[in-house]
Scaffold this motif. Sequence first.
Motif, PDB file in Angstrom:
ATOM      1  N   VAL A 229      10.414  43.928 -22.900  1.00  0.00           N
ATOM      2  CA  VAL A 229      11.295  44.832 -23.639  1.00  0.00           C
ATOM      3  C   VAL A 229      10.783  45.037 -25.060  1.00  0.00           C
ATOM      4  O   VAL A 229      10.760  46.153 -25.570  1.00  0.00           O
ATOM      5  CB  VAL A 229      12.739  44.284 -23.661  1.00  0.00           C
TER       6      VAL A 229
ATOM      7  N   LYS B   4      19.374  40.823 -13.486  1.00  0.00           N
ATOM      8  CA  LYS B   4      18.306  40.670 -14.476  1.00  0.00           C
ATOM      9  C   LYS B   4      18.843  39.856 -15.646  1.00  0.00           C
ATOM     10  O   LYS B   4      19.975  40.035 -16.072  1.00  0.00           O
ATOM     11  CB  LYS B   4      17.823  42.028 -14.954  1.00  0.00           C
ATOM     12  N   VAL B   5      18.004  38.957 -16.137  1.00  0.00           N
ATOM     13  CA  VAL B   5      18.356  38.092 -17.251  1.00  0.00           C
ATOM     14  C   VAL B   5      17.420  38.409 -18.404  1.00  0.00           C
ATOM     15  O   VAL B   5      16.223  38.603 -18.206  1.00  0.00           O
ATOM     16  CB  VAL B   5      18.219  36.608 -16.843  1.00  0.00           C
ATOM     17  N   GLN B   6      17.978  38.449 -19.612  1.00  0.00           N
ATOM     18  CA  GLN B   6      17.127  38.612 -20.788  1.00  0.00           C
ATOM     19  C   GLN B   6      16.678  37.226 -21.226  1.00  0.00           C
ATOM     20  O   GLN B   6      17.495  36.319 -21.382  1.00  0.00           O
ATOM     21  CB  GLN B   6      17.881  39.315 -21.916  1.00  0.00           C
TER      22      GLN B   6
ATOM     23  N   GLY C 225      18.656  33.886 -21.008  1.00  0.00           N
ATOM     24  CA  GLY C 225      20.060  34.285 -21.113  1.00  0.00           C
ATOM     25  C   GLY C 225      20.765  33.307 -22.034  1.00  0.00           C
ATOM     26  O   GLY C 225      20.205  32.875 -23.041  1.00  0.00           O
TER      27      GLY C 225
ATOM     28  N   THR D   3      10.546  39.536 -25.850  1.00  0.00           N
ATOM     29  CA  THR D   3      11.824  39.646 -25.159  1.00  0.00           C
ATOM     30  C   THR D   3      11.512  40.265 -23.808  1.00  0.00           C
ATOM     31  O   THR D   3      10.834  41.294 -23.739  1.00  0.00           O
ATOM     32  CB  THR D   3      12.791  40.586 -25.904  1.00  0.00           C
TER      33      THR D   3
ATOM     34  N   GLU E 230      13.102  41.132 -19.665  1.00  0.00           N
ATOM     35  CA  GLU E 230      14.175  41.128 -18.674  1.00  0.00           C
ATOM     36  C   GLU E 230      13.517  40.797 -17.355  1.00  0.00           C
ATOM     37  O   GLU E 230      12.460  41.360 -17.018  1.00  0.00           O
ATOM     38  CB  GLU E 230      14.882  42.480 -18.635  1.00  0.00           C
ATOM     39  N   THR E 231      14.103  39.873 -16.632  1.00  0.00           N
ATOM     40  CA  THR E 231      13.484  39.418 -15.395  1.00  0.00           C
ATOM     41  C   THR E 231      14.518  39.101 -14.330  1.00  0.00           C
ATOM     42  O   THR E 231      15.648  38.713 -14.639  1.00  0.00           O
ATOM     43  CB  THR E 231      12.595  38.172 -15.648  1.00  0.00           C
ATOM     44  N   SER E 232      14.104  39.274 -13.088  1.00  0.00           N
ATOM     45  CA  SER E 232      14.944  38.872 -11.959  1.00  0.00           C
ATOM     46  C   SER E 232      14.515  37.493 -11.447  1.00  0.00           C
ATOM     47  O   SER E 232      15.114  36.966 -10.515  1.00  0.00           O
ATOM     48  CB  SER E 232      14.855  39.909 -10.837  1.00  0.00           C
TER      49      SER E 232
END
Length: 189
Positions: free
Chosen positions: A44, A10-12, A122, A71, A73-75
């Motif tokens: 988030v 997961k990337v922010q 990210g 903000t 978080e995602t894959s």
Amino acid sequence: MRKFRGNRRKVQAYVGLGSNYGDRVGFIQQAVQLLKDIRQIEVVECSSLYETEPLGDEYGPEQWFVNAVVTIETSFSAEELLDVLNDIEDRLTHMHKSELLRGQREHEGRVRIIDLDILFYGDEVLDTTSLRIPHPRLHMRAFALVPLLELNPELMHPLLRKPVAKLHEELPEPEQVFLYGTRAREDHG
């Protein structure tokens, strides 16, 4: 290079949202809800809403924007996230097409139901024909920096190697940005 199946890391990421016609707040809220409805995205945090002065000649003087930053978080990869954001823009534009067409006839400038941009993904730097990350004009735009300041003032710009707070401080002539509902309206009568 090997591709792995299953869960990706997961990337922010930070996504900017803006609207300048009609139910601007409603369009931002609908876009955030559509993001929340996607399984591979976790919203988030969402900044406050800001009313921001239009930049450039393409918008009329009365077409102030409502802007926010979320903000997430995602894959999704950055390219996949861009596709999702474009799809949300298209869906909302299609849903509100009659308002958009009416707005374009009534106003001189360009009308936007919603605009979604990847500001940061990210700490990645990406420069392709379809996507540049960080957003290429982010460091020159108070309407993006002010909500980012609220969410994470120490967030580091991976190319400029400066935190968001410093980028905002260095803006030579920032456009006006007001917390939504605090801008005094001019009386034209």
